[in-house]
Design an enzyme around this catalytic site. Structure first.
Site, mmCIF file in Angstrom:
data_model
loop_
_atom_site.group_PDB
_atom_site.id
_atom_site.type_symbol
_atom_site.label_atom_id
_atom_site.label_comp_id
_atom_site.label_asym_id
_atom_site.label_seq_id
_atom_site.Cartn_x
_atom_site.Cartn_y
_atom_site.Cartn_z
ATOM 1 C CG PHE A 171 -1.925 -1.005 1.330
ATOM 2 C CD1 PHE A 171 -3.090 -0.884 0.588
ATOM 3 C CD2 PHE A 171 -1.768 -2.109 2.156
ATOM 4 C CE1 PHE A 171 -4.084 -1.854 0.663
ATOM 5 C CE2 PHE A 171 -2.753 -3.080 2.235
ATOM 6 C CZ PHE A 171 -3.917 -2.954 1.493
ATOM 7 C CG PHE B 203 -0.799 5.165 2.903
ATOM 8 C CD1 PHE B 203 -2.158 4.882 2.863
ATOM 9 C CD2 PHE B 203 0.082 4.178 3.332
ATOM 10 C CE1 PHE B 203 -2.633 3.642 3.259
ATOM 11 C CE2 PHE B 203 -0.385 2.928 3.725
ATOM 12 C CZ PHE B 203 -1.747 2.662 3.691
#
Ligand SMILES: [Cu+2]
Length: 294
Positions: A190, A192
């Site tokens: 992931f 961000f």
């Protein structure tokens, strides 16, 4: 005799339900709660756990009792008594599950709606354009429509409404602005990005008590963003932005887990969300803001 059986059955049922409620309310199988969603979700879980415990104990006790009470006596080789049909019994065992299933269904729907899950259906018409606007699926004339925020799913705590996430207040304080974060999911990480100040991070850092809105998109295959302590899970899809909103309520570090089988290293696709006190978050933000801000 009939009355005695009825009284015994009623007392046993009451005892079972009481035990189920006790276990459901006292035994906590869930991790610590760290978002404003948690209380709403946990109340549903307690109800489901109580019902599950009651049914499990009821079935198990009757089963074990029957195994012992109606065991074939030694030397008895005869067939059992032929019993066929019992209308009152059949009505009871159809009615009870029907009521339980209906109740669970309606209550779950209510919780889902309170968490903002119905938001995409409410303003479906408007969102349809946005969702289709910039992706492979050609939606003809709609593609040229101005694209408002594509909201596929918003998980929002009980203090606020799906329509107005910025209205969240903490302890009666003034509403805080929503912190936007762009999330990119890929095999197997992931990423961000904070559009406000250009920070890109492998970990999600958020301030305590401020609403956060994640706008998520996948690069390759379908992933799912899951934080058990927030009681939130949302698919991350290629070519279609999904939105997840939450307000963190407990400082600390919590795991972010990919909850959609996405390939060979799916099991290793994890990150961390760090919930900071507001000052500590500002410090983190100041420290990590790129010098050449875009
Ligand atoms: Cu994944």
């Amino acid at each position: 005799m009939q009355i005695r059986t009825a009284v015994t059955t009623a007392l046993a049922s009451a005892g079972l339900v009481a035990t189920g409620l006790l276990v459901g309310n006292r035994v906590n199988l869930l991790p610590v709660d760290a978002s404003s969603n948690a209380a709403t979700y946990d109340s549903l879980f307690k109800v489901l756990f109580s019902i599950g415990t009651t049914l499990f104990l009821g079935v198990a006790i009757v089963l074990i009792y029957s195994l012992m009470r109606f065991r074939r006596p030694p030397g008895d080789g005869a067939d059992g008594i032929a019993i066929e049909g019992n209308l009152p019994l059949e009505i009871v065992w159809t009615a009870i599950p029907a009521v339980v299933v209906l109740f669970v269904g309606i209550y779950s729907y209510d919780i889902y709606e309170r968490m903002g899950g119905m938001a995409p259906l409410m303003d479906h018409a408007a969102m349809d354009h946005a969702a289709m606007g910039h992706e492979a699926m050609d939606h003809g004339a709609m593609a040229s429509a101005p694209t408002p925020a594509p909201r596929i799913w918003g998980g929002i705590g009980p203090a606020t409404t799906a329509a107005d996430p910025a209205a969240t207040t903490v302890n009666g304080a003034a509403p805080l602005p929503t912190l936007p974060v762009e999330v990119t999911a890929m095999q197997f990480a992931f990423i961000f990005h904070y559009p406000d100040n250009g920070i890109t991070s492998g970990e999600l850092h958020v301030p305590l008590g401020q609403p956060v809105e994640l706008r998520m998109e996948a690069r390759d295959v379908i992933h799912a963003f899951w934080v058990p302590q927030f009681r939130l899970k949302q698919d991350v899809i290629p070519g279609q932005t999904t939105v997840l909103s939450f307000t963190a309520t407990r400082p600390g570090s919590y795991p972010i887990v990919c909850a959609e089988l996405c390939g060979a290293y799916h099991g290793g696709m994890r990150s961390t969300v760090v919930v900071h006190e507001p000052e500590a978050f500002e410090a983190w933000r100041a420290q990590n803001t790129p010098l050449t801000s875009t």
